[in-house]
Motif scaffolding. Structure first.
Motif, PDB file in Angstrom:
ATOM      1  N   GLU A  53       3.421  63.333  15.303  1.00 41.93           N
ATOM      2  CA  GLU A  53       4.222  63.375  16.490  1.00 41.93           C
ATOM      3  C   GLU A  53       3.954  62.012  17.414  1.00 41.93           C
ATOM      4  O   GLU A  53       4.678  61.847  18.487  1.00 41.93           O
ATOM      5  CB  GLU A  53       3.562  64.641  17.460  1.00 41.93           C
ATOM      6  N   SER A  54       3.248  61.346  17.031  1.00 39.02           N
ATOM      7  CA  SER A  54       2.868  59.963  17.917  1.00 39.02           C
ATOM      8  C   SER A  54       2.808  58.656  17.008  1.00 39.02           C
ATOM      9  O   SER A  54       3.103  57.825  17.791  1.00 39.02           O
ATOM     10  CB  SER A  54       1.541  60.334  18.512  1.00 39.02           C
ATOM     11  N   ALA A  55       2.876  58.814  15.845  1.00 44.26           N
ATOM     12  CA  ALA A  55       2.814  57.575  15.051  1.00 44.26           C
ATOM     13  C   ALA A  55       4.141  57.017  14.925  1.00 44.26           C
ATOM     14  O   ALA A  55       5.290  57.376  14.962  1.00 44.26           O
ATOM     15  CB  ALA A  55       2.582  58.151  13.559  1.00 44.26           C
ATOM     16  N   SER A  56       4.237  55.521  14.749  1.00 42.02           N
ATOM     17  CA  SER A  56       5.161  54.874  14.533  1.00 42.02           C
ATOM     18  C   SER A  56       5.663  54.822  13.027  1.00 42.02           C
ATOM     19  O   SER A  56       5.081  55.188  12.070  1.00 42.02           O
ATOM     20  CB  SER A  56       5.202  53.276  14.934  1.00 42.02           C
ATOM     21  N   GLU A  57       7.131  54.439  12.686  1.00 43.86           N
ATOM     22  CA  GLU A  57       7.620  54.577  11.499  1.00 43.86           C
ATOM     23  C   GLU A  57       6.775  53.510  10.759  1.00 43.86           C
ATOM     24  O   GLU A  57       6.403  53.915   9.275  1.00 43.86           O
ATOM     25  CB  GLU A  57       8.701  54.114  11.458  1.00 43.86           C
ATOM     26  N   GLU A  58       6.359  52.248  11.175  1.00 42.71           N
ATOM     27  CA  GLU A  58       5.605  51.575  10.362  1.00 42.71           C
ATOM     28  C   GLU A  58       4.164  52.062  10.170  1.00 42.71           C
ATOM     29  O   GLU A  58       3.812  51.676   8.912  1.00 42.71           O
ATOM     30  CB  GLU A  58       5.451  50.200  11.403  1.00 42.71           C
ATOM     31  N   GLN A  59       3.535  52.655  10.897  1.00 42.14           N
ATOM     32  CA  GLN A  59       2.338  53.387  10.355  1.00 42.14           C
ATOM     33  C   GLN A  59       2.487  54.339   9.362  1.00 42.14           C
ATOM     34  O   GLN A  59       1.645  54.366   8.557  1.00 42.14           O
ATOM     35  CB  GLN A  59       1.498  54.045  11.842  1.00 42.14           C
ATOM     36  N   VAL A  60       3.486  55.169   9.555  1.00 46.00           N
ATOM     37  CA  VAL A  60       3.562  56.129   8.695  1.00 46.00           C
ATOM     38  C   VAL A  60       4.049  55.389   7.036  1.00 46.00           C
ATOM     39  O   VAL A  60       3.533  55.808   6.192  1.00 46.00           O
ATOM     40  CB  VAL A  60       4.678  57.212   8.848  1.00 46.00           C
ATOM     41  N   ALA A  61       4.824  54.270   7.229  1.00 42.96           N
ATOM     42  CA  ALA A  61       4.993  53.562   6.015  1.00 42.96           C
ATOM     43  C   ALA A  61       3.832  52.997   5.210  1.00 42.96           C
ATOM     44  O   ALA A  61       3.780  53.044   4.050  1.00 42.96           O
ATOM     45  CB  ALA A  61       6.072  52.513   6.139  1.00 42.96           C
ATOM     46  N   ASP A  62       2.913  52.460   6.098  1.00 41.68           N
ATOM     47  CA  ASP A  62       1.570  51.841   5.828  1.00 41.68           C
ATOM     48  C   ASP A  62       0.901  53.208   4.776  1.00 41.68           C
ATOM     49  O   ASP A  62       0.348  52.781   3.988  1.00 41.68           O
ATOM     50  CB  ASP A  62       0.977  51.493   6.989  1.00 41.68           C
ATOM     51  N   ALA A  63       1.040  54.401   5.417  1.00 42.22           N
ATOM     52  CA  ALA A  63       0.302  55.349   4.690  1.00 42.22           C
ATOM     53  C   ALA A  63       1.059  55.697   3.588  1.00 42.22           C
ATOM     54  O   ALA A  63       0.255  56.410   2.507  1.00 42.22           O
ATOM     55  CB  ALA A  63       0.056  56.546   5.803  1.00 42.22           C
ATOM     56  N   LEU A  64       2.008  55.619   3.256  1.00 40.22           N
ATOM     57  CA  LEU A  64       2.858  55.827   2.203  1.00 40.22           C
ATOM     58  C   LEU A  64       2.930  54.715   1.144  1.00 40.22           C
ATOM     59  O   LEU A  64       3.343  54.668   0.026  1.00 40.22           O
ATOM     60  CB  LEU A  64       4.440  56.127   2.553  1.00 40.22           C
ATOM     61  N   HIS A  65       2.488  53.605   1.489  1.00 41.61           N
ATOM     62  CA  HIS A  65       2.414  52.171   0.711  1.00 41.61           C
ATOM     63  C   HIS A  65       1.925  52.488  -0.455  1.00 41.61           C
ATOM     64  O   HIS A  65       0.457  53.102  -0.549  1.00 41.61           O
ATOM     65  CB  HIS A  65       1.758  51.156   1.497  1.00 41.61           C
ATOM     66  N   GLY A  66       2.522  52.376  -1.600  1.00 41.95           N
ATOM     67  CA  GLY A  66       1.727  52.504  -2.994  1.00 41.95           C
ATOM     68  C   GLY A  66       2.043  53.650  -3.666  1.00 41.95           C
ATOM     69  O   GLY A  66       1.628  54.250  -4.955  1.00 41.95           O
ATOM     70  N   ALA A  67       2.491  54.944  -2.842  1.00 37.47           N
ATOM     71  CA  ALA A  67       2.745  55.930  -3.277  1.00 37.47           C
ATOM     72  C   ALA A  67       4.039  56.121  -4.337  1.00 37.47           C
ATOM     73  O   ALA A  67       5.016  55.314  -4.318  1.00 37.47           O
ATOM     74  CB  ALA A  67       3.034  57.137  -2.279  1.00 37.47           C
ATOM     75  N   ASP A  68       3.965  57.094  -5.331  1.00 33.44           N
ATOM     76  CA  ASP A  68       5.036  57.469  -6.200  1.00 33.44           C
ATOM     77  C   ASP A  68       5.949  58.438  -5.751  1.00 33.44           C
ATOM     78  O   ASP A  68       7.091  58.397  -6.375  1.00 33.44           O
ATOM     79  CB  ASP A  68       4.444  57.585  -7.719  1.00 33.44           C
ATOM     80  N   ALA A  69       5.412  59.098  -5.053  1.00 32.16           N
ATOM     81  CA  ALA A  69       6.229  60.386  -4.476  1.00 32.16           C
ATOM     82  C   ALA A  69       5.540  61.041  -3.106  1.00 32.16           C
ATOM     83  O   ALA A  69       4.392  60.604  -2.700  1.00 32.16           O
ATOM     84  CB  ALA A  69       5.977  61.611  -5.171  1.00 32.16           C
ATOM     85  N   VAL A 101      11.499  55.557   2.985  1.00 36.88           N
ATOM     86  CA  VAL A 101      12.563  54.605   2.341  1.00 36.88           C
ATOM     87  C   VAL A 101      12.125  53.265   2.948  1.00 36.88           C
ATOM     88  O   VAL A 101      11.924  52.294   1.969  1.00 36.88           O
ATOM     89  CB  VAL A 101      13.894  54.667   3.466  1.00 36.88           C
ATOM     90  N   ARG A 102      11.255  53.039   4.167  1.00 39.07           N
ATOM     91  CA  ARG A 102      10.598  51.934   4.392  1.00 39.07           C
ATOM     92  C   ARG A 102       9.573  51.339   3.236  1.00 39.07           C
ATOM     93  O   ARG A 102       9.463  50.126   3.183  1.00 39.07           O
ATOM     94  CB  ARG A 102      10.085  51.680   5.710  1.00 39.07           C
ATOM     95  N   ALA A 103       8.801  52.170   3.054  1.00 33.68           N
ATOM     96  CA  ALA A 103       7.676  51.916   1.935  1.00 33.68           C
ATOM     97  C   ALA A 103       8.148  51.986   0.642  1.00 33.68           C
ATOM     98  O   ALA A 103       7.495  51.659  -0.451  1.00 33.68           O
ATOM     99  CB  ALA A 103       6.685  53.052   2.000  1.00 33.68           C
ATOM    100  N   GLY A 104       9.319  52.244   0.307  1.00 36.53           N
ATOM    101  CA  GLY A 104      10.005  52.100  -1.009  1.00 36.53           C
ATOM    102  C   GLY A 104       9.580  53.456  -2.073  1.00 36.53           C
ATOM    103  O   GLY A 104       9.601  53.193  -3.065  1.00 36.53           O
ATOM    104  N   VAL A 105       9.100  54.329  -1.563  1.00 35.62           N
ATOM    105  CA  VAL A 105       9.092  55.573  -2.055  1.00 35.62           C
ATOM    106  C   VAL A 105      10.257  56.581  -2.421  1.00 35.62           C
ATOM    107  O   VAL A 105      10.786  56.901  -1.581  1.00 35.62           O
ATOM    108  CB  VAL A 105       7.996  56.605  -1.349  1.00 35.62           C
TER     109      VAL A 105
END
Length: 218
Positions: A53-69, A101-105
């Motif tokens: 609810e407060s994170a930026s798209e960039e912060q969430v993308a960082d958390a998703l970096h390297g994920a396959d799903a 999408v930003r993280a390439g997942v």
């Protein structure tokens, strides 16, 4: 295979984390409260502290970096008001999808709700919820960079799972244990041939793996 789950401390998410970890996957769950971390570790998942609810798209993308799903299993919850239906059930879902999408997942699975519809009418909180989920689902379906599958369970129960379900584009109303929802999600994550499908789920007579294979082959 690394899988990141939004709403990592939710009832379905914790069940899913246990299933995926038991299959040997690297699992991480996003949580809002530090005190939830131990429950995720017990389930075999890595806790990632991040408030959608407060994170930026960039912060969430960082958390998703390297994920396959990625799996969106977050929700405002039954006791929440109209504002959080918009900020979580819609806003967080849109944010998580955009960040994927930003993280390439590419592989992206959504836990939605039966009856979700952006055009749903009514003024009750549940009506707002169904519109919010419908709007979020529509947004995900419009993202060509995602291999998305949307799962819309019926009324959720805490009964023990049977492993027997009905999984179709349209099932009609029904109930389904959270255990079986998690089992279907685990299969969907592993079945990219279900990409592009919006599926309803209730209890039935077909084993989970068979039901998923059946819709994947249609």
């Amino acid at each position: 295979m690394r899988i990141v789950i939004a709403g990592g401390h939710g009832q379905i998410a914790l069940r899913l984390e246990r299933l995926l970890a038991a299959r040997g996957y690297e699992v991480a769950g996003l949580i809002r409260k530090p005190e939830q971390a131990d429950d995720l570790r017990t389930a075999g998942a890595e806790p990632l502290l991040l408030d959608l609810e407060s994170a930026s798209e960039e912060q969430v993308a960082d958390a998703l970096h390297g994920a396959d799903a990625a799996v969106f299993a977050a929700g405002a919850g039954p006791g929440s008001g109209v504002a959080r239906k918009d900020s979580v059930d819609k806003g967080a879902a849109v944010l998580f999808a955009n960040a994927a999408v930003r993280a390439g997942v590419r592989r992206f699975v959504v836990v939605s709700s039966m009856g979700a519809d952006a055009a749903h009418r009514g003024d009750d909180v549940f009506d707002v919820y169904l519109r919010a989920k419908g709007e979020a689902d529509d947004h995900v379906r419009g993202l060509d960079a995602l291999d998305w599958t949307i799962l819309r369970p019926g009324s959720l129960t805490n009964d023990a799972g049977t492993g027997l379900v009905r999984l179709e584009a349209h099932t009609g109303r029904g109930m389904v244990p959270r255990d079986d929802v998690a089992a279907v999600l685990a299969e969907l994550v592993e079945t990219p041939a279900t990409a592009g499908l919006t599926l309803e789920l209730v209890s039935g007579s077909t084993p989970v793996s068979v039901a998923v294979k059946s819709v994947a082959g249609n």
